[in-house]
Design a protein around this motif. Structure first.
Motif, PDB file in Angstrom:
ATOM      1  N   PHE A 214      76.216  42.089  54.385  1.00  0.00           N
ATOM      2  CA  PHE A 214      76.118  43.219  55.303  1.00  0.00           C
ATOM      3  C   PHE A 214      74.997  44.192  54.951  1.00  0.00           C
ATOM      4  O   PHE A 214      74.490  44.909  55.812  1.00  0.00           O
ATOM      5  CB  PHE A 214      77.452  43.977  55.329  1.00  0.00           C
ATOM      6  N   VAL A 215      74.610  44.219  53.667  1.00  0.00           N
ATOM      7  CA  VAL A 215      73.655  45.230  53.199  1.00  0.00           C
ATOM      8  C   VAL A 215      72.325  44.625  52.755  1.00  0.00           C
ATOM      9  O   VAL A 215      71.266  45.202  52.987  1.00  0.00           O
ATOM     10  CB  VAL A 215      74.274  46.051  52.044  1.00  0.00           C
ATOM     11  N   HIS A 216      72.380  43.449  52.114  1.00  0.00           N
ATOM     12  CA  HIS A 216      71.181  42.880  51.488  1.00  0.00           C
ATOM     13  C   HIS A 216      70.746  41.598  52.204  1.00  0.00           C
ATOM     14  O   HIS A 216      71.107  40.479  51.792  1.00  0.00           O
ATOM     15  CB  HIS A 216      71.455  42.573  50.019  1.00  0.00           C
TER      16      HIS A 216
ATOM     17  N   ASP B  40      63.627  46.040  43.617  1.00  0.00           N
ATOM     18  CA  ASP B  40      63.463  47.410  44.093  1.00  0.00           C
ATOM     19  C   ASP B  40      64.070  47.582  45.483  1.00  0.00           C
ATOM     20  O   ASP B  40      64.734  48.586  45.772  1.00  0.00           O
ATOM     21  CB  ASP B  40      61.978  47.788  44.113  1.00  0.00           C
ATOM     22  N   ARG B  41      63.872  46.612  46.346  1.00  0.00           N
ATOM     23  CA  ARG B  41      64.429  46.699  47.698  1.00  0.00           C
ATOM     24  C   ARG B  41      65.951  46.701  47.654  1.00  0.00           C
ATOM     25  O   ARG B  41      66.601  47.503  48.340  1.00  0.00           O
ATOM     26  CB  ARG B  41      63.930  45.518  48.535  1.00  0.00           C
ATOM     27  N   VAL B  42      66.528  45.818  46.847  1.00  0.00           N
ATOM     28  CA  VAL B  42      67.989  45.760  46.727  1.00  0.00           C
ATOM     29  C   VAL B  42      68.537  47.090  46.203  1.00  0.00           C
ATOM     30  O   VAL B  42      69.552  47.599  46.683  1.00  0.00           O
ATOM     31  CB  VAL B  42      68.405  44.594  45.805  1.00  0.00           C
ATOM     32  N   GLU B  43      67.841  47.669  45.233  1.00  0.00           N
ATOM     33  CA  GLU B  43      68.278  48.945  44.676  1.00  0.00           C
ATOM     34  C   GLU B  43      68.271  50.047  45.739  1.00  0.00           C
ATOM     35  O   GLU B  43      69.225  50.831  45.851  1.00  0.00           O
ATOM     36  CB  GLU B  43      67.378  49.337  43.501  1.00  0.00           C
ATOM     37  N   ARG B  44      67.218  50.121  46.519  1.00  0.00           N
ATOM     38  CA  ARG B  44      67.144  51.169  47.547  1.00  0.00           C
ATOM     39  C   ARG B  44      68.224  50.988  48.609  1.00  0.00           C
ATOM     40  O   ARG B  44      68.781  51.968  49.124  1.00  0.00           O
ATOM     41  CB  ARG B  44      65.747  51.183  48.164  1.00  0.00           C
ATOM     42  N   GLU B  45      68.542  49.741  48.915  1.00  0.00           N
ATOM     43  CA  GLU B  45      69.623  49.482  49.871  1.00  0.00           C
ATOM     44  C   GLU B  45      70.966  49.928  49.311  1.00  0.00           C
ATOM     45  O   GLU B  45      71.798  50.517  50.019  1.00  0.00           O
ATOM     46  CB  GLU B  45      69.638  47.993  50.235  1.00  0.00           C
ATOM     47  N   ASP B  46      71.197  49.654  48.020  1.00  0.00           N
ATOM     48  CA  ASP B  46      72.444  50.088  47.384  1.00  0.00           C
ATOM     49  C   ASP B  46      72.536  51.607  47.322  1.00  0.00           C
ATOM     50  O   ASP B  46      73.611  52.188  47.537  1.00  0.00           O
ATOM     51  CB  ASP B  46      72.540  49.509  45.966  1.00  0.00           C
ATOM     52  N   GLU B  47      71.431  52.268  47.013  1.00  0.00           N
ATOM     53  CA  GLU B  47      71.432  53.723  46.944  1.00  0.00           C
ATOM     54  C   GLU B  47      71.858  54.343  48.270  1.00  0.00           C
ATOM     55  O   GLU B  47      72.660  55.282  48.304  1.00  0.00           O
ATOM     56  CB  GLU B  47      70.037  54.235  46.576  1.00  0.00           C
ATOM     57  N   ALA B  48      71.299  53.828  49.364  1.00  0.00           N
ATOM     58  CA  ALA B  48      71.636  54.373  50.679  1.00  0.00           C
ATOM     59  C   ALA B  48      73.131  54.242  50.970  1.00  0.00           C
ATOM     60  O   ALA B  48      73.757  55.145  51.535  1.00  0.00           O
ATOM     61  CB  ALA B  48      70.817  53.669  51.760  1.00  0.00           C
ATOM     62  N   ILE B  49      73.718  53.121  50.545  1.00  0.00           N
ATOM     63  CA  ILE B  49      75.142  52.898  50.771  1.00  0.00           C
ATOM     64  C   ILE B  49      75.986  53.871  49.968  1.00  0.00           C
ATOM     65  O   ILE B  49      76.886  54.547  50.492  1.00  0.00           O
ATOM     66  CB  ILE B  49      75.514  51.441  50.437  1.00  0.00           C
TER      67      ILE B  49
END
Length: 389
Positions: free
Chosen positions: A236-238, A341-350
């Motif tokens: 759903f996120v990555h 880095d992309r995965v991290e930014r997606e997790d941060e937003a969540i």
């Protein structure tokens, strides 16, 4: 306030922690003392104290515990960790990394040997019962694993063995005597990682500053951990990670002081060359995701190791330190370990959105997926035990 909540040991009956656990400043204050003060924490890597006389001052969990500590490789080539606070008036003893013959406080000139033992002090003639044990710099336990150095405020230091490697407490020592009932011996804490990946040549892993950085997240530290501890959100996120990982085979294994998420790669992705005696031999493993309580993530990929150190800064502020140790540079751009880095930014937003949601008057607690949230449930039970002890 004494925080009290319970997490049922049976996941199918359990409810998640109440929202106030993530928003109440008093709960955060309790976590600092009951969770972090006695925990093992990443301190530095061995290259930062590799020659006799080298000193490396650092702050343990800056913004949370704020403990000024000092790593020293003494003249006998033994690695030590000690308080970096002068025993006279509380001044920092060592303010800069370098190579020294001794330690001297620049406030009033008190001098210490590189092992922290008091040596001299001007204008102290006539002081009764001086010097004493309390005039030495307190030593902290020190353990190493591969290129990584760990210490804790929760155990008394024991003398490091004389060794040409200067490994302090030893690669898998017991980590000293406990000062608190919740202290975990280092050998038990790191054991499951060593047993699973002992075949990896960690001594060959090299720190890469260009691939390391800090992220600031507007969310409670525990929210970041629990998001990491489940693969439920991946589809759903990555989107990019979901294309590399076989979600159907993604699984979590639990152990006493942490957990492992095993990322099985889809066909065509870069995977580990596993030895025949590995319990995962024959499987297309693209990533090993270890979490060690309370705040350390060790992410192993075919190219090396990515460490996440979760550093609480406040009830709704967290710093995440990403540290990269490269083993095979040719594999950096492929497999599930690419695009971190992309995965991290997606997790941060969540997790930032969840932090905002938890302040709602209309939400209290939720339920768990028995198949996908076992790691998060395990973490919450550990959290409840520590906070309500």
């Amino acid at each position: 306030m004494t925080p009290h909540f319970e997490i049922d040991q049976e996941i199918s009956r359990a409810w998640t922690p109440p929202a106030w656990v993530y928003t109440d400043p008093e709960v955060y204050a309790a976590a600092k003392e009951r969770i972090f003060a006695g925990s093992w924490q990443f301190a530095a890597h061995l290259d930062q104290v590799r020659i006799p006389g080298q000193v490396h001052p650092f702050t343990m969990l800056e913004g949370c515990l704020d403990a000024p500590l000092l790593l020293v490789r003494d003249r006998a080539d033994r690695l030590r960790c000690m308080s970096n606070v002068c025993t006279h008036r509380g001044m920092l003893v060592c303010e800069h990394a370098g190579v020294e013959s001794h330690l001297r406080c620049r406030y009033h000139g008190r001098r210490f040997a590189l092992d922290g033992t008091f040596e001299s002090m001007p204008e102290f003639d006539g002081v009764a019962d001086f010097p004493g044990e309390a005039d030495n710099l307190p030593r902290q336990p020190l353990e190493t694993w591969g290129p990584l150095i760990f210490t804790s405020l929760g155990a008394a230091e024991r003398d490091p063995p004389e060794s040409p490697l200067g490994k302090g407490g030893g690669d898998l020592g017991r980590g000293g005597e406990s000062r608190g009932a919740g202290f975990v011996p280092f050998v038990d804490w790191i054991g499951p990682v060593r047993e699973r990946l002992g075949w990896m040549p960690l001594s060959q892993f090299k720190f890469d500053a260009s691939r390391s950085r800090d992220y600031l997240v507007s969310a409670n530290w525990a929210l970041y951990c629990e998001n990491y501890l489940e693969g439920f959100h991946i589809p759903f996120v990555h989107a990019s990670l979901a294309e590399a990982v076989d979600y159907g085979q993604y699984r979590t294994e639990l152990f006493e002081h942490g957990s492992l998420q095993l990322g099985i790669a889809k066909g065509g992705e870069d995977v580990f060359d596993l030895p025949a005696d590995s319990p995962d031999s024959g499987q297309a493993v693209g990533g090993y995701y270890f979490w060690l309580f309370p705040n350390l993530m060790l992410n192993f990929y075919p190219w090396g190791l990515s460490i996440n150190v979760v550093k609480p800064l406040g009830v709704d502020r967290t710093r995440i330190s990403f540290l990269s140790y490269v083993w095979d540079e040719s594999r950096l751009a492929s497999g599930v370990g690419a695009g971190l880095d992309r995965v991290e930014r997606e997790d941060e937003a969540i997790v930032e959105a969840v932090q905002r949601g938890l302040r709602s008057r209309l939400y209290d607690r939720g339920r768990y997926s028995p198949t996908r949230e076992t790691g998060t449930h395990h973490f919450h039970r550990m959290l409840a035990r520590c906070l309500t002890a």
